[in-house]
Design a protein around this motif. Structure first.
Motif, PDB file in Angstrom:
ATOM      1  N   GLU A   1       0.832  -1.213   0.000  1.00 56.90           N
ATOM      2  CA  GLU A   1       0.000   0.000   0.000  1.00 56.90           C
ATOM      3  C   GLU A   1       0.861   1.255   0.000  1.00 56.90           C
ATOM      4  OE1 GLU A   1      -2.393  -0.463   3.451  1.00 56.90           O
ATOM      5  OE2 GLU A   1      -3.787  -1.914   2.527  1.00 56.90           O
ATOM      6  N   MET A   2       1.920   1.255   0.783  1.00 53.28           N
ATOM      7  CA  MET A   2       2.799   2.422   0.809  1.00 53.28           C
ATOM      8  C   MET A   2       3.494   2.623  -0.534  1.00 53.28           C
ATOM      9  SD  MET A   2       4.585   2.646   4.559  1.00 53.28           S
ATOM     10  CE  MET A   2       5.218   0.982   4.500  1.00 53.28           C
ATOM     11  N   MET A   3       3.871   1.528  -1.188  1.00 50.87           N
ATOM     12  CA  MET A   3       4.491   1.645  -2.518  1.00 50.87           C
ATOM     13  C   MET A   3       3.507   2.243  -3.511  1.00 50.87           C
ATOM     14  SD  MET A   3       7.631   0.612  -2.351  1.00 50.87           S
ATOM     15  CE  MET A   3       8.028   0.203  -4.043  1.00 50.87           C
ATOM     16  N   ALA A   4       2.226   1.839  -3.417  1.00 51.43           N
ATOM     17  CA  ALA A   4       1.211   2.409  -4.306  1.00 51.43           C
ATOM     18  C   ALA A   4       1.030   3.898  -4.033  1.00 51.43           C
ATOM     19  CB  ALA A   4      -0.113   1.666  -4.131  1.00 51.43           C
ATOM     20  N   GLU A   5       1.005   4.294  -2.763  1.00 49.96           N
ATOM     21  CA  GLU A   5       0.889   5.708  -2.415  1.00 49.96           C
ATOM     22  C   GLU A   5       2.108   6.486  -2.903  1.00 49.96           C
ATOM     23  OE1 GLU A   5       0.394   5.839   1.751  1.00 49.96           O
ATOM     24  OE2 GLU A   5      -1.674   5.070   1.748  1.00 49.96           O
ATOM     25  N   MET A   6       3.266   5.866  -2.796  1.00 48.55           N
ATOM     26  CA  MET A   6       4.480   6.542  -3.239  1.00 48.55           C
ATOM     27  C   MET A   6       4.466   6.734  -4.751  1.00 48.55           C
ATOM     28  SD  MET A   6       8.455   5.438  -2.579  1.00 48.55           S
ATOM     29  CE  MET A   6       8.356   4.030  -3.679  1.00 48.55           C
ATOM     30  N   THR A   7       3.937   5.744  -5.479  1.00 49.80           N
ATOM     31  CA  THR A   7       3.856   5.854  -6.933  1.00 49.80           C
ATOM     32  C   THR A   7       2.840   6.910  -7.340  1.00 49.80           C
ATOM     33  OG1 THR A   7       4.427   3.506  -7.118  1.00 49.80           O
ATOM     34  CG2 THR A   7       3.467   4.553  -9.052  1.00 49.80           C
ATOM     35  N   GLY A   8       1.698   6.952  -6.659  1.00 48.81           N
ATOM     36  CA  GLY A   8       0.668   7.915  -7.002  1.00 48.81           C
ATOM     37  C   GLY A   8       0.982   9.323  -6.542  1.00 48.81           C
ATOM     38  N   GLY A   9       1.821   9.457  -5.554  1.00 44.62           N
ATOM     39  CA  GLY A   9       2.179  10.786  -5.057  1.00 44.62           C
ATOM     40  C   GLY A   9       1.078  11.454  -4.276  1.00 44.62           C
ATOM     41  N   SER A  10       0.110  10.671  -3.776  1.00 45.56           N
ATOM     42  CA  SER A  10      -1.011  11.260  -3.039  1.00 45.56           C
ATOM     43  C   SER A  10      -0.654  11.608  -1.607  1.00 45.56           C
ATOM     44  CB  SER A  10      -2.204  10.290  -3.045  1.00 45.56           C
ATOM     45  OG  SER A  10      -1.833   9.041  -2.459  1.00 45.56           O
ATOM     46  N   THR A  11       0.424  11.023  -1.079  1.00 48.34           N
ATOM     47  CA  THR A  11       0.847  11.258   0.296  1.00 48.34           C
ATOM     48  C   THR A  11       2.213  11.940   0.287  1.00 48.34           C
ATOM     49  OG1 THR A  11      -0.318   9.243   0.963  1.00 48.34           O
ATOM     50  CG2 THR A  11       1.259  10.153   2.530  1.00 48.34           C
ATOM     51  N   PRO A  12       2.425  12.887   1.184  1.00 49.40           N
ATOM     52  CA  PRO A  12       3.745  13.537   1.247  1.00 49.40           C
ATOM     53  C   PRO A  12       4.861  12.508   1.424  1.00 49.40           C
ATOM     54  CG  PRO A  12       2.173  14.723   2.601  1.00 49.40           C
ATOM     55  CD  PRO A  12       1.473  13.483   2.139  1.00 49.40           C
ATOM     56  N   ALA A  13       5.960  12.749   0.711  1.00 51.08           N
ATOM     57  CA  ALA A  13       7.060  11.783   0.734  1.00 51.08           C
ATOM     58  C   ALA A  13       7.633  11.604   2.137  1.00 51.08           C
ATOM     59  CB  ALA A  13       8.153  12.222  -0.239  1.00 51.08           C
ATOM     60  N   GLU A  14       7.716  12.707   2.905  1.00 49.76           N
ATOM     61  CA  GLU A  14       8.265  12.607   4.262  1.00 49.76           C
ATOM     62  C   GLU A  14       7.417  11.701   5.144  1.00 49.76           C
ATOM     63  OE1 GLU A  14       7.797  15.306   2.618  1.00 49.76           O
ATOM     64  OE2 GLU A  14       9.740  16.338   2.417  1.00 49.76           O
ATOM     65  N   GLN A  15       6.099  11.790   5.009  1.00 47.80           N
ATOM     66  CA  GLN A  15       5.210  10.945   5.807  1.00 47.80           C
ATOM     67  C   GLN A  15       5.350   9.477   5.412  1.00 47.80           C
ATOM     68  OE1 GLN A  15       1.111  12.161   5.657  1.00 47.80           O
ATOM     69  NE2 GLN A  15       0.354  10.294   6.616  1.00 47.80           N
ATOM     70  N   THR A  16       5.399   9.208   4.105  1.00 47.78           N
ATOM     71  CA  THR A  16       5.573   7.828   3.642  1.00 47.78           C
ATOM     72  C   THR A  16       6.919   7.272   4.075  1.00 47.78           C
ATOM     73  OG1 THR A  16       4.210   8.344   1.707  1.00 47.78           O
ATOM     74  CG2 THR A  16       5.518   6.331   1.612  1.00 47.78           C
ATOM     75  N   LEU A  17       7.956   8.113   4.016  1.00 44.66           N
ATOM     76  CA  LEU A  17       9.286   7.657   4.432  1.00 44.66           C
ATOM     77  C   LEU A  17       9.304   7.300   5.911  1.00 44.66           C
ATOM     78  CD1 LEU A  17      12.236   7.190   3.725  1.00 44.66           C
ATOM     79  CD2 LEU A  17      12.683   9.594   4.180  1.00 44.66           C
ATOM     80  N   SER A  18       8.622   8.073   6.746  1.00 43.73           N
ATOM     81  CA  SER A  18       8.562   7.765   8.176  1.00 43.73           C
ATOM     82  C   SER A  18       7.872   6.423   8.413  1.00 43.73           C
ATOM     83  CB  SER A  18       7.822   8.876   8.913  1.00 43.73           C
ATOM     84  OG  SER A  18       7.683   8.568  10.280  1.00 43.73           O
ATOM     85  N   GLN A  19       6.752   6.166   7.722  1.00 46.13           N
ATOM     86  CA  GLN A  19       6.064   4.883   7.860  1.00 46.13           C
ATOM     87  C   GLN A  19       6.929   3.742   7.346  1.00 46.13           C
ATOM     88  OE1 GLN A  19       2.371   5.316   5.780  1.00 46.13           O
ATOM     89  NE2 GLN A  19       1.534   6.830   7.202  1.00 46.13           N
ATOM     90  N   LEU A  20       7.637   3.995   6.261  1.00 40.69           N
ATOM     91  CA  LEU A  20       8.483   2.953   5.679  1.00 40.69           C
ATOM     92  C   LEU A  20       9.635   2.589   6.605  1.00 40.69           C
ATOM     93  CD1 LEU A  20       8.745   1.248   3.136  1.00 40.69           C
ATOM     94  CD2 LEU A  20      10.159   3.032   2.148  1.00 40.69           C
ATOM     95  N   LEU A  21      10.191   3.573   7.269  1.00 43.16           N
ATOM     96  CA  LEU A  21      11.256   3.292   8.228  1.00 43.16           C
ATOM     97  C   LEU A  21      10.732   2.468   9.395  1.00 43.16           C
ATOM     98  CD1 LEU A  21      13.138   6.718   8.296  1.00 43.16           C
ATOM     99  CD2 LEU A  21      13.851   4.601   7.196  1.00 43.16           C
TER     100      LEU A  21
END
Length: 426
Positions: A234-254
């Motif tokens: 799901e996070m990869m899909a959000e990262m591809t779509g760009g719907s979520t700020p990159a910093e927020q996705t990076l924090s969840q990914l970490l």
């Protein structure tokens, strides 16, 4: 021999090759086997507790104690011989005596281990077994006997060591809580070979039980791994779509990466040990040199059908966990690159804004310089006029005319002076 200094470990390492000899057993005989393991962190346990528990049993029969720091010991306790071994994660007790009880696999045979002594064991039972060694009989009679002793559906029977004996077992826990194995040697089979066969069966059962701990760990991790896999997708899909700020996705990914790394670290030893125990089981089975007996499945076939799928599950889970951790790591690197690119663009925009502000400041500075020339010139003309007023009478001109005459030269001189100062500053 010429004098030469031995390596300090030479003798101890050589003696280690002969440290655990096979027991010699006659036919008929009864063998009782017990393996004890601490439930958690068994590899880091206090091994002195294992020795203390053994000496408690030996003291009840007045048997000699093992040497300090020993990892194996053999002694006579009453009518029985005991063989004790200390391993990385468990300790094993093999007790055997000549003769068999009238009732096959009698629970009373296990009473060689006192109940109060078992209750004080520094760990829990990982497996226990009763092994009955009786002479080999005719095929039809032996088949009827084995069907009476074991569960036919899971019974494995084979001829081992060049048809020296027949071994049988169903790998089920009987009502008394023990595994059951039967060894039926030929009349000419020696006591050393019987002891090797019994030892191999005990090792196969113990290593099988230890390997299955990895299967339990893998089965327990599967729901968590599946949930993290879904979350990562799901996070990869959000990262591809760009719907979520990159910093927020990076924090969840970490956070996901940290969970995966912690999970892998907690399971690394168990999965590694499972691989080693699996290899030992297969090795011990191959050392028996099995041949099929009367159409029964062999031990190798039983392991292939029942044990091998569990080991494949462990390997699959370990590989899946490693793959998922690598995916999270790569996704983090990609997202971090994206964040760096966005920050670089922001920095470039900031620099462009700073350039514009600097240009405006320079223009303002030029404007201020022009105004300063005017202001300085005003005061300079006034001072010069006051200084030249006495000449108005001699030149017969008015004060206004004199002021007008000196204005342009004074302004020019001030402008040249300001320009010269600016050049020196730059």
């Amino acid at each position: 021999m010429p004098p030469i200094q031995d390596h300090p470990l030479r003798y101890s390492l050589t003696n280690e090759l002969h440290a655990r000899p096979f027991p010699a057993m006659t036919c008929p005989s009864t063998v009782v086997y017990l393996a004890v393991k601490q439930p958690k962190e068994a590899e880091h346990r206090d091994r002195m507790q294992d020795l203390k528990h053994l000496t408690d049993l030996l003291d009840r029969h007045g048997a000699p104690h093992p040497k300090p720091g020993a990892t194996h010991h053999a002694a006579q306790i009453g009518r029985h011989m005991i063989k004790w071994e200390q391993h990385t994660e468990f300790v094993s007790y093999t007790v055997y005596r000549d003769g068999v009880s009238a009732r096959a696999f009698d629970q009373a045979d296990f009473d060689v281990f006192p109940a109060d002594w078992l209750a004080e064991a520094p760990g829990q039972r990982i497996t226990s077994a009763l092994i009955r060694v009786v002479p080999r009989t005719e095929a039809a009679e032996m088949k009827e006997t084995l069907h009476d002793w074991f569960v036919p559906e899971s019974l494995a029977v084979s001829q081992v060591l060049d048809d020296s004996a027949v071994v049988a077992g169903d790998f089920r826990i009987d009502p008394a809580g023990h595994m059951r194995f039967a060894v039926l040697p030929n009349a000419e089979t020696g006591s050393q070979r019987i002891g090797r066969i019994v030892q191999r069966l005990c090792e196969i059962e113990t290593y099988r039980a230890m390997a299955m701990l990895g299967f339990s760990r893998a089965r327990g991790l599967t729901p968590s791994i599946s949930a993290l896999d879904t979350h990562l997708s799901e996070m990869m899909a959000e990262m591809t779509g760009g719907s979520t700020p990159a910093e927020q996705t990076l924090s969840q990914l970490l956070t996901v990466s940290a969970e995966l790394e912690a999970m892998a670290a907690r399971s690394a030893f168990r999965f590694s040990a499972t691989g080693a125990y699996d290899a030992l089981v297969n090795q011990r089975v191959s050392l028996l040199r099995e041949d099929r007996h009367e159409g029964f499945q062999t031990l190798a076939e039983f392991m292939l059908r029942r044990f091998e799928p569990a080991m494949r599950t462990v390997k699959s889970t370990e590989k899946r966990l490693e793959t998922l951790a690598n995916r999270a790591r790569r996704a983090g690197e990609l997202l971090r690159t994206r964040v760096d690119v966005e920050r670089s663009a922001q920095n470039q925009a900031l620099l462009a804004s700073m350039d514009r502000r600097a240009d405006m400041a320079l223009r303002l500075q030029h404007t201020v310089e022009g105004l300063s020339v005017v202001a300085i010139s005003y005061y300079a003309v006034s001072l010069a006029a006051y200084a030249l007023y006495p000449l108005t009478s001699a030149l017969d001109i008015s004060k206004g005319s004199l002021t007008a005459l000196i204005t342009l030269p004074v302004v020019g001189l001030v402008w040249l002076g300001v320009r010269r100062i600016r050049k020196k500053l730059h």
